[in-house]
Design a protein around this motif. Structure first.
Motif, PDB file in Angstrom:
ATOM      1  N   ALA A  29     -35.818 -20.766  -1.476  1.00 23.90           N
ATOM      2  CA  ALA A  29     -37.057 -21.400  -1.013  1.00 23.90           C
ATOM      3  C   ALA A  29     -37.762 -22.090  -2.186  1.00 23.90           C
ATOM      4  O   ALA A  29     -38.303 -23.189  -2.039  1.00 23.90           O
ATOM      5  CB  ALA A  29     -37.967 -20.365  -0.355  1.00 23.90           C
ATOM      6  N   LEU A  30     -37.746 -21.437  -3.347  1.00 23.03           N
ATOM      7  CA  LEU A  30     -38.353 -22.043  -4.542  1.00 23.03           C
ATOM      8  C   LEU A  30     -37.608 -23.310  -4.937  1.00 23.03           C
ATOM      9  O   LEU A  30     -38.229 -24.327  -5.261  1.00 23.03           O
ATOM     10  CB  LEU A  30     -38.373 -21.035  -5.700  1.00 23.03           C
ATOM     11  CG  LEU A  30     -38.953 -21.542  -7.008  1.00 23.03           C
ATOM     12  CD1 LEU A  30     -40.415 -21.966  -6.832  1.00 23.03           C
ATOM     13  CD2 LEU A  30     -38.831 -20.482  -8.090  1.00 23.03           C
ATOM     14  N   GLN A  31     -36.291 -23.269  -4.883  1.00 24.50           N
ATOM     15  CA  GLN A  31     -35.510 -24.467  -5.207  1.00 24.50           C
ATOM     16  C   GLN A  31     -35.835 -25.616  -4.260  1.00 24.50           C
ATOM     17  O   GLN A  31     -35.920 -26.774  -4.678  1.00 24.50           O
ATOM     18  CB  GLN A  31     -34.019 -24.152  -5.163  1.00 24.50           C
ATOM     19  CG  GLN A  31     -33.551 -23.308  -6.318  1.00 24.50           C
ATOM     20  CD  GLN A  31     -32.076 -22.915  -6.191  1.00 24.50           C
ATOM     21  OE1 GLN A  31     -31.467 -23.082  -5.144  1.00 24.50           O
ATOM     22  NE2 GLN A  31     -31.539 -22.371  -7.275  1.00 24.50           N
ATOM     23  N   ALA A  32     -36.066 -25.309  -3.001  1.00 28.03           N
ATOM     24  CA  ALA A  32     -36.420 -26.344  -2.027  1.00 28.03           C
ATOM     25  C   ALA A  32     -37.798 -26.940  -2.368  1.00 28.03           C
ATOM     26  O   ALA A  32     -37.989 -28.162  -2.283  1.00 28.03           O
ATOM     27  CB  ALA A  32     -36.418 -25.768  -0.615  1.00 28.03           C
ATOM     28  N   LEU A  33     -38.746 -26.087  -2.761  1.00 25.73           N
ATOM     29  CA  LEU A  33     -40.068 -26.591  -3.149  1.00 25.73           C
ATOM     30  C   LEU A  33     -39.985 -27.458  -4.402  1.00 25.73           C
ATOM     31  O   LEU A  33     -40.650 -28.499  -4.495  1.00 25.73           O
ATOM     32  CB  LEU A  33     -41.035 -25.430  -3.371  1.00 25.73           C
ATOM     33  CG  LEU A  33     -41.475 -24.672  -2.122  1.00 25.73           C
ATOM     34  CD1 LEU A  33     -42.345 -23.483  -2.509  1.00 25.73           C
ATOM     35  CD2 LEU A  33     -42.216 -25.596  -1.176  1.00 25.73           C
ATOM     36  N   VAL A  34     -39.170 -27.053  -5.360  1.00 28.24           N
ATOM     37  CA  VAL A  34     -39.003 -27.840  -6.584  1.00 28.24           C
ATOM     38  C   VAL A  34     -38.370 -29.188  -6.252  1.00 28.24           C
ATOM     39  O   VAL A  34     -38.759 -30.223  -6.809  1.00 28.24           O
ATOM     40  CB  VAL A  34     -38.181 -27.057  -7.641  1.00 28.24           C
ATOM     41  CG1 VAL A  34     -37.769 -27.963  -8.794  1.00 28.24           C
ATOM     42  CG2 VAL A  34     -38.967 -25.854  -8.144  1.00 28.24           C
TER      43      VAL A  34
END
Length: 108
Positions: free
Chosen positions: A23-28
């Protein structure tokens, strides 16, 4: 650099989603798209992420920088009043906020 764990904690506090790393990678990825065309990049590192910008693009760096080459204060004249940034080319910062120059100890 900001650790991935710190970002997850800051975004989702005590309730991170399952697969928080993905999920963090998607936000980044969304952030990178939003920053496209600007002079900034989000760099990935094994432990986290880092915003890559030129130092002059960060206002706190410009603010904390000592006066530009304005030369020494004239001994025979009082320091200027008003905008020393305009008259003395010293940029922005707390050293421009008074009519007295700082001493070697940093006191006014």
């Amino acid at each position: 650099m900001v650790a991935s764990e710190s970002l997850v904690d800051g975004i989702w506090q005590d309730a991170p989603p399952s697969g928080a790393a993905n999920a963090l990678q998607a936000l980044v990825s969304r952030l990178r798209r939003a920053l496209r065309g600007l002079d900034v990049d989000v760099e990935s590192h094994p432990a986290g992420y880092r915003l890559a910008v030129e130092p002059d693009a960060v206002d706190v760096v410009r603010f904390e920088r000592p006066p530009r080459a304005a030369g020494p204060w004239p001994v025979t004249r009082r320091p200027p009043r008003g905008s020393c940034a305009r008259r003395w080319n010293c940029g922005a910062g707390p050293h421009c906020w008074t009519s007295r120059p700082p001493t070697s100890s940093g006191r006014r």
